[in-house]
Design a protein around this motif. Structure first.
Motif, PDB file in Angstrom:
ATOM      1  N   GLU A   3       0.852  -1.139   0.105  1.00  0.00           N
ATOM      2  CA  GLU A   3       0.138   0.104  -0.076  1.00  0.00           C
ATOM      3  C   GLU A   3       0.982   1.273   0.155  1.00  0.00           C
ATOM      4  N   SER A   4       0.342   2.493  -0.623  1.00  0.00           N
ATOM      5  CA  SER A   4       0.983   3.623  -0.470  1.00  0.00           C
ATOM      6  C   SER A   4      -0.099   4.939  -0.197  1.00  0.00           C
TER       7      SER A   4
ATOM      8  N   TRP B  90       3.836   7.571   2.161  1.00  0.00           N
ATOM      9  CA  TRP B  90       4.154   6.715   3.097  1.00  0.00           C
ATOM     10  C   TRP B  90       3.617   5.171   2.393  1.00  0.00           C
ATOM     11  N   THR B  91       4.243   4.263   2.917  1.00  0.00           N
ATOM     12  CA  THR B  91       4.102   2.958   2.397  1.00  0.00           C
ATOM     13  C   THR B  91       3.750   1.836   3.469  1.00  0.00           C
ATOM     14  N   ARG B  92       3.433   0.750   2.986  1.00  0.00           N
ATOM     15  CA  ARG B  92       3.381  -0.514   3.894  1.00  0.00           C
ATOM     16  C   ARG B  92       3.497  -1.571   3.015  1.00  0.00           C
ATOM     17  N   ASN B  93       4.496  -2.480   3.523  1.00  0.00           N
ATOM     18  CA  ASN B  93       5.041  -3.670   2.781  1.00  0.00           C
ATOM     19  C   ASN B  93       5.547  -3.665   1.541  1.00  0.00           C
ATOM     20  N   GLU B  94       6.083  -2.374   1.163  1.00  0.00           N
ATOM     21  CA  GLU B  94       6.837  -2.314  -0.147  1.00  0.00           C
ATOM     22  C   GLU B  94       8.398  -2.866   0.172  1.00  0.00           C
ATOM     23  N   PRO B  95       9.090  -3.070  -1.027  1.00  0.00           N
ATOM     24  CA  PRO B  95      10.409  -3.835  -0.586  1.00  0.00           C
ATOM     25  C   PRO B  95      11.193  -2.853   0.198  1.00  0.00           C
ATOM     26  N   GLY B  96      11.826  -3.177   1.083  1.00  0.00           N
ATOM     27  CA  GLY B  96      12.616  -2.551   2.183  1.00  0.00           C
ATOM     28  C   GLY B  96      11.850  -2.098   3.551  1.00  0.00           C
ATOM     29  N   ASP B  97      10.583  -2.079   3.377  1.00  0.00           N
ATOM     30  CA  ASP B  97       9.737  -1.753   4.683  1.00  0.00           C
ATOM     31  C   ASP B  97       9.848  -2.664   5.553  1.00  0.00           C
TER      32      ASP B  97
ATOM     33  N   VAL C 234       5.471   3.449   6.895  1.00  0.00           N
ATOM     34  CA  VAL C 234       6.661   4.029   6.969  1.00  0.00           C
ATOM     35  C   VAL C 234       6.672   5.192   5.859  1.00  0.00           C
ATOM     36  N   PRO C 235       7.269   6.304   6.427  1.00  0.00           N
ATOM     37  CA  PRO C 235       7.653   7.350   5.307  1.00  0.00           C
ATOM     38  C   PRO C 235       8.469   6.846   4.226  1.00  0.00           C
ATOM     39  N   ALA C 236       7.997   7.488   2.944  1.00  0.00           N
ATOM     40  CA  ALA C 236       8.928   6.909   1.782  1.00  0.00           C
ATOM     41  C   ALA C 236       9.953   8.103   1.308  1.00  0.00           C
TER      42      ALA C 236
ATOM     43  N   LEU D  68      -4.509   8.465   7.166  1.00  0.00           N
ATOM     44  CA  LEU D  68      -3.273   7.899   7.068  1.00  0.00           C
ATOM     45  C   LEU D  68      -3.016   6.960   8.232  1.00  0.00           C
ATOM     46  N   PRO D  69      -2.883   5.623   8.046  1.00  0.00           N
ATOM     47  CA  PRO D  69      -2.458   4.917   9.163  1.00  0.00           C
ATOM     48  C   PRO D  69      -1.214   5.627  10.041  1.00  0.00           C
ATOM     49  N   ALA D  70      -1.277   5.345  11.009  1.00  0.00           N
ATOM     50  CA  ALA D  70      -0.378   5.774  12.162  1.00  0.00           C
ATOM     51  C   ALA D  70       1.169   5.252  11.718  1.00  0.00           C
ATOM     52  N   THR D  71       1.968   5.946  11.646  1.00  0.00           N
ATOM     53  CA  THR D  71       3.436   5.526  11.739  1.00  0.00           C
ATOM     54  C   THR D  71       4.283   4.910  12.940  1.00  0.00           C
TER      55      THR D  71
END
Length: 304
Positions: A126-127, A136-143, A149-151, A296-299
């Motif tokens: 997700e982004s 912000w992204t979730r479950n992308e490569p590197g996350d 997390v902020p991208a 936006l989901p909480a970081t």
């Protein structure tokens, strides 16, 4: 109502008369001919093109760049045997162009994209991107797994940053849009071979899949893709019309995608060209959903 709109409207009518079917399809084919003239997870890899590496899991591949079957539509012309003839891939894309043009653009604080690898254990990616370019992204490569997390990379097109304002100003004429794509300067390290060589196909696909592209520009992109040689309609599938086209990078891997011409959406595909310039591919399907949201989901740092 123009010819394209008449045929697109038939999609919602399961049993049009044979006369209307034949007349509408004939007009659409005539129009179609006219348009045609004018930090990461390492899972094993092999090179796809400069700057793009493919990671594999069973049945799935993910490509990091520097950091969506022919459908037999009931509106086809009726054959002597009484069965409807399939509408061409070009016609399906032109129908989607009509739908895109008349679909009002929604609004929200964040452009939210979810990509799901079907029949895979990979979690949905997700982004969320705000209008000022923050992402912000979730479950992308590197996350970190299942963590928002902020991208470091925002929206990209042809290997270079693109803003919401840039997308709003894109040409709404298919030929002008393709010319703009060819002239756009990008980062060769983050571009495919075909993009470097000036082929607009993958960039057009990006505009209709993950980017927050305005309705009239999306319509132009669908029309431009309709003129791409080799687009075929291969059969009816769940969710829309299944299309395939040659890989512009010449790797012998067809691009397959399911297009819903009523909503002008790429429902799923074997190739995902993401908003941040990365791309993913799969032996199966990748389902994509896009929408606007005000939440936006909480970081991690925002959580108690």
């Amino acid at each position: 109502m123009n010819d394209l709109e008449e045929v697109a409207g038939l999609l919602a009518k399961p049993e049009p008369s044979e006369e209307v079917v034949a007349r509408s399809r004939s007009r659409l084919q005539h129009r179609a001919l006219g348009h045609g003239a004018r930090g990461h997870r390492t899972l094993g890899h092999r090179m796809r093109s400069p700057g793009r590496v493919r990671w594999f899991v069973p049945g799935v591949a993910l490509v990091a760049a520097g950091a969506a079957a022919a459908v037999v539509i009931a509106t086809g012309a009726v054959t002597n045997a009484g069965a409807p003839a399939p509408v061409s891939g070009k016609e399906v894309l032109l129908m989607a162009a009509v739908s895109a043009e008349r679909t009002p653009q929604s609004s929200g604080t964040y452009w939210h994209v979810t990509a799901t690898w079907l029949d895979s254990e990979i979690p949905p990616m997700e982004s969320w991107t705000s209008r000022d370019g923050k992402r912000w992204t979730r479950n992308e490569p590197g996350d970190t797994s299942d963590t928002v997390v902020p991208a470091s990379i925002s929206l990209r097109l042809k290997g270079a940053d693109v803003s919401f304002d840039d997308l709003e100003k894109l040409p709404t004429d298919p030929e002008a849009l393709k010319a703009w794509i060819v002239q756009r300067k990008g980062n060769p390290d983050d571009m495919s071979t075909s993009e470097i060589q000036g082929d607009p196909t993958l960039t057009l696909l990006t505009l209709i899949t993950e980017l927050p592209t305005p309705a009239d520009v999306r319509s132009a992109a669908f029309r431009a893709l309709a003129a791409t040689p080799g687009v075929e309609n291969t059969g009816a599938v769940e969710g829309g019309q299944a299309l395939r086209m040659p890989d512009p990078d010449g790797l012998g891997e067809e691009i397959k995608m399911v297009v819903d011409p009523e909503t002008a959406r790429v429902v799923r595909a074997n190739l995902l060209l993401t908003a941040d310039g990365s791309s993913g591919s799969s032996d199966g399907d990748i389902a994509v959903t896009t929408d606007w949201t005000d939440e936006l989901p909480a970081t991690p740092k925002d959580r108690p």
